[in-house]
Enzyme design. Structure first.
Site, PDB file in Angstrom:
ATOM      1  CG  ASP A 131      -4.842  -2.469   3.549  1.00 16.41           C
ATOM      2  OD1 ASP A 131      -5.164  -2.416   2.281  1.00 16.41           O
ATOM      3  OD2 ASP A 131      -4.287  -1.373   4.242  1.00 16.41           O
ATOM      4  CG  ASP A 159      -1.679   1.260   1.353  1.00 16.03           C
ATOM      5  OD1 ASP A 159      -2.322   1.733   0.534  1.00 16.03           O
ATOM      6  OD2 ASP A 159      -2.642   1.264   2.221  1.00 16.03           O
ATOM      7  CG  ASP A 166      -1.450   0.912   7.162  1.00 18.54           C
ATOM      8  OD1 ASP A 166      -2.603   0.795   6.567  1.00 18.54           O
ATOM      9  OD2 ASP A 166      -0.860   2.087   7.272  1.00 18.54           O
TER      10      ASP A 166
END
Length: 345
Positions: A273, A39, A269
């Site tokens: 996700d 990410d 995080d």
């Protein structure tokens, strides 16, 4: 027994490096990973944002009153992501004006907002989503800021009677790239691990940040918000940066990469996700992120330092090599025992 001991020792060594392992087998899996999905926010960049500039768009809005209006809206929204936390820090997050209704941020909508009076909402979010068909009018201005690696949010009011969103200001936010990001990605490149950047931000903004971090072929980016499942599957092995990705699409991207025969690891995080983390062959979460992501991941970086990843991979390869050496030793021992039995029969 030796394989289990090798994994336990590896988990202990990683623990001393502030890496928490939820599943022992994932250490060995990580050593075989050839695709790493990351990410943008919290992995390539630091897990904090700051507001750089407010650009007024409506001439009748004075800058001071506009600042106060945005502050009132932000004060009524929850700091459920680092972007909103940055806005609260910038606008102090204090206001006596209470909203009648609050629209929390959603990864699907890509905006949040409040209603102070009947029929009138104030919204903050992605320009493509809120401006819709009027996006082309501001396209050049937005892309100019995005090229510099800045994230652009639009603030405006929406009238229920007119069904029209009126933009009042652009809010520019940014977060610094981790100091050791380039070195970390260079390590993975040397180890023939392909990096895929999956982000909910504009693909061009994500690509600009990825390029600064030294990720190879970062100029190969795509907006997946309008792609069908079939198109997404074809795009997965071709592009490096994927922008405007929904949580469900993150999962589908990982499935497409795995279907192509890759061993895929995923770092994340946030709550958005979790679906992808559960689907990955090896999942890594940052402790500074959401509790849901940490619980879903197989490995948690307790100090939220992505630079720990090379040492985790090396530890996994150490385990694999030790188990292979042990297996070779036992194979020779067994062959020797069989031959001795045959010759002495």
């Amino acid at each position: 027994l030796l394989a289990s001991i090798a994994l336990v020792v590896s988990v202990m060594r990683l623990g001393r490096k502030k890496v928490l392992v939820h599943e022992m087998a994932c250490v060995e899996t990580l050593a075989r990973v050839n695709v790493l999905c990351v990410d943008k926010t919290g992995t390539i960049t630091e897990n904090k944002m700051s507001v750089r500039e407010i650009i007024p768009l409506a001439k009748e809005e004075e800058e001071t009153s506009l600042h106060a209006l945005i502050g009132d809206v932000v004060a009524n929204l929850d700091a459920d992501n680092i972007t909103m936390q940055a806005l609260k820090d910038y606008f102090d997050g204090k206001s006596e004006r209470k909203a009648q209704k609050v629209i929390p941020f959603s990864s699907q909508r890509k905006y949040s907002g409040v209603r102070f009076e009947e029929g009138l909402y104030y919204l903050i979010g992605a320009p493509e989503q809120l401006l819709a068909e009027r996006y082309g009018k501001y396209d050049v201005q937005i892309l100019d800021k995005i090229d510099k690696g800045v994230r652009v949010l639009v603030f405006g009011r929406y009238g229920e009677e007119q069904h029209l969103f009126e933009p009042l200001a652009f809010i520019l936010v940014s977060n610094p790239i981790r100091r050791d990001a380039r070195e970390t990605f260079e390590y993975f490149q040397k180890e023939d691990v392909c990096i895929k950047v999956i982000s909910g931000d504009h693909p061009k903004a994500a690509a600009a940040v990825a390029k600064k971090a030294g990720i190879a072929e970062a100029d190969r980016y795509i907006d997946v918000s309008q792609l069908s499942d079939e198109e997404l599957q074809k795009a997965a092995p071709v592009y490096t940066v994927f922008g405007r990705v929904s949580p469900e699409q993150k999962k589908k991207l990982l499935l497409a990469l795995k279907k192509a025969g890759n061993v895929v690891a995923m770092t994340g995080d946030g709550v958005n996700d979790v679906l992808a983390l559960k689907e990955a062959d090896c999942s890594i979460a940052m402790a500074s992120g959401s509790e849901a992501a940490s619980n879903a991941a197989q490995i948690v970086l307790l100090d939220s330092d992505f630079a720990r990843m090379p040492s985790v991979v090396l530890e996994g390869r150490r385990v694999v090599n030790n188990i292979q050496r042990s297996a070779s030793l036992f194979l020779v021992k067994n062959l020797f025992s069989m031959l001795m039995t045959l010759f002495t029969f």
